[in-house]
Design an enzyme around this catalytic site. Structure first.
Site, PDB file in Angstrom:
ATOM      1  N   SER A   1      33.328  53.666  25.290  1.00 37.12           N
ATOM      2  CA  SER A   1      33.875  53.508  26.637  1.00 37.12           C
ATOM      3  C   SER A   1      35.390  53.467  26.571  1.00 37.12           C
ATOM      4  O   SER A   1      35.964  52.884  25.643  1.00 37.12           O
ATOM      5  CB  SER A   1      33.366  52.219  27.284  1.00 37.12           C
ATOM      6  OG  SER A   1      34.038  51.956  28.511  1.00 37.12           O
TER       7      SER A   1
ATOM      8  N   VAL B   1      40.226  48.132  30.103  1.00 30.46           N
ATOM      9  CA  VAL B   1      40.369  46.959  29.236  1.00 30.46           C
ATOM     10  C   VAL B   1      39.781  47.179  27.845  1.00 30.46           C
ATOM     11  O   VAL B   1      39.763  46.260  27.027  1.00 30.46           O
ATOM     12  CB  VAL B   1      39.716  45.704  29.870  1.00 30.46           C
ATOM     13  CG1 VAL B   1      40.416  45.333  31.153  1.00 30.46           C
ATOM     14  CG2 VAL B   1      38.230  45.895  30.093  1.00 30.46           C
ATOM     15  N   LYS B   2      39.316  48.380  27.540  1.00 31.41           N
ATOM     16  CA  LYS B   2      38.711  48.655  26.247  1.00 31.41           C
ATOM     17  C   LYS B   2      39.771  48.991  25.200  1.00 31.41           C
ATOM     18  O   LYS B   2      40.971  48.937  25.460  1.00 31.41           O
ATOM     19  CB  LYS B   2      37.682  49.779  26.388  1.00 31.41           C
ATOM     20  CG  LYS B   2      36.542  49.450  27.353  1.00 31.41           C
ATOM     21  CD  LYS B   2      35.699  48.315  26.849  1.00 31.41           C
ATOM     22  CE  LYS B   2      34.644  47.848  27.844  1.00 31.41           C
ATOM     23  NZ  LYS B   2      33.828  48.860  28.452  1.00 31.41           N
ATOM     24  N   SER B   3      39.342  49.379  24.007  1.00 33.17           N
ATOM     25  CA  SER B   3      40.262  49.599  22.887  1.00 33.17           C
ATOM     26  C   SER B   3      41.348  50.610  23.228  1.00 33.17           C
ATOM     27  O   SER B   3      42.517  50.427  22.890  1.00 33.17           O
ATOM     28  CB  SER B   3      39.484  50.063  21.656  1.00 33.17           C
ATOM     29  OG  SER B   3      38.538  49.106  21.253  1.00 33.17           O
TER      30      SER B   3
ATOM     31  N   HIS C   1      37.201  52.486  29.467  1.00 29.55           N
ATOM     32  CA  HIS C   1      37.607  51.702  30.628  1.00 29.55           C
ATOM     33  C   HIS C   1      38.955  51.038  30.340  1.00 29.55           C
ATOM     34  O   HIS C   1      39.284  50.782  29.169  1.00 29.55           O
ATOM     35  CB  HIS C   1      36.523  50.655  30.917  1.00 29.55           C
ATOM     36  CG  HIS C   1      36.790  49.772  32.080  1.00 29.55           C
ATOM     37  ND1 HIS C   1      37.556  48.626  31.968  1.00 29.55           N
ATOM     38  CD2 HIS C   1      36.409  49.852  33.377  1.00 29.55           C
ATOM     39  CE1 HIS C   1      37.626  48.038  33.149  1.00 29.55           C
ATOM     40  NE2 HIS C   1      36.947  48.763  34.026  1.00 29.55           N
TER      41      HIS C   1
END
EC number: 2.6.1.92
Length: 378
Positions: free
Chosen positions: A180, A184-186, A182
């Protein structure tokens, strides 16, 4: 309010998107294939397919695995609902395996017992690398191979993590891995996701379902006598393609992934060192060097979670809770699941709080979180 997560976008990212806007196709151009190639290079997987969300990736992974009506899919209850919804989209039934309270990932003992005593085997097992730490994929794979179960990694939290020294996403022990992007992801592509695999036949199925069920690939066409305009629909697919705007941003972000993960790990170490004396249960310290640290979650041992949550927010600390167990959602309770079915996941949810952690978080911001926790809990 200091958020629990925040994306980091710099001028290189902006320039990459502007370049597509000004000079390239906005969709079905060169940026997405370049991003897919870079994902393969990073994860060491042979193939990658970019899609418009991690949820879409889970859906087409189930479709590529042949999941349909009357089939059964297993996953864990402590995840976002997409980890289970993907099976329901295919018309399949869903069931869950409880977690190990230490790792917060799927419990191997419970998985082994459930496989040995279940009336119906699952067609697919979706394991979730919770908060960024990989499940024990070698041990899980040994079980799924024994029962001929397709194994899918939900690595929405775990791009940049490692397992046995290799990148999560390499699919050494699984059939497919879903990522993912999104915010706020890595890394972020604004919205987006991808599936990696080492199986070319799975890639063909993934691509078909993600792109309307339509193919132009000459070797797959039933009528091979038509011109270059010709295409055929072979499945009832979906429009899950990633745009080149998103692909360009994802590719630019991927160049900074290792730096992002290093910042996350450094902040996780600070939290562990600063909070060990408080009445909380911290994440397993074995994960410090291998997790992607998408989330840093503590469990309260002697305080009311709602009160602590409200007091921290009043101090400007935007804590959050991840996740309400899927089987406790009204939709899944209508399917027959009840509170008490998966006690470890439920107990974790009742005491868990997610602390702010993101690459650009400053030392003073993290110190404010730590000081606020000490104030509230002491």
């Amino acid at each position: 309010m200091l958020p629990y997560g925040r994306h980091t976008v710099d001028q290189d990212d902006i320039d990459a998107v502007v370049n597509v806007l000004q000079n390239q196709f906005l969709t079905q151009g060169v940026a997405v294939p370049a991003f897919e190639k870079a994902l393969c290079e990073y994860t060491h997987a042979q193939f990658a397919l970019a899609v418009n969300s991690g949820t879409s990736g889970l859906h087409v992974a189930c479709l590529a695995a042949g999941v349909g009506r009357s089939d059964l899919v297993w996953t864990v209850p402590n995840s976002f609902v997409a980890s289970a919804n993907c099976a329901r989209y295919c018309g399949a039934d869903i069931d869950f395996v409880d977690i190990n309270p230490l790792t917060r990932n799927i419990c191997l003992t419970q998985l082994k017992n459930k496989l040995a005593h279940c009336e119906k085997l699952p067609k697919v097992l979706i394991v979730v690398h919770f908060a960024g730490e990989s499940c024990d994929m070698q041990a899980i794979s040994a079980l799924t191979r024994q029962y001929n179960i397709t194994l899918i990694e939900d690595a929405a939290h775990a791009l940049g993590a490692t397992y046995q020294g290799k990148p999560v996403g390499c699919c050494q022990y699984s059939d497919m891995t879903v990522l993912s992007f999104h915010p706020v992801k890595s890394i972020t592509s604004a919205e987006g996701g991808a599936i990696t695999t080492n199986d070319n036949s799975l890639l063909e199925r993934l691509t078909l379902f993600a792109k309307h069920g339509i193919t132009r690939e000459p070797s797959l066409l039933e009528d091979k006598e038509q011109g270059a305009w010709y295409y055929e629909q072979h499945e009832l697919g979906f429009n899950y393609r990633m745009s080149d705007l998103h692909g360009a941003l994802g590719l630019s972000q991927l160049n900074k992934l290792d730096e992002f993960i290093q910042h996350r790990r450094e902040k996780a170490i600070v939290y562990v060192n600063a909070l060990h004396a408080l009445p909380v249960k911290l994440p397993d310290e074995k994960a410090l060097a291998t997790s992607a640290w998408h989330l840093f979650m503590i469990e309260l041992l002697a305080h009311d979670r709602k009160q602590v949550f409200d007091e921290l927010r009043a101090l400007g600390v935007g804590v959050n809770v991840h996740y309400i167990p899927i089987h406790q959602q009204p939709y899944y309770q209508k399917l027959g699941f009840q509170s008490g079915d998966f006690p470890h996941a439920e107990q974790f949810y009742q005491s868990a709080i997610t602390l702010p952690l993101f690459p650009a978080m400053t030392e003073s911001e993290q110190r404010h979180v730590i000081d606020s926790l000490h104030e509230v809990l002491q």
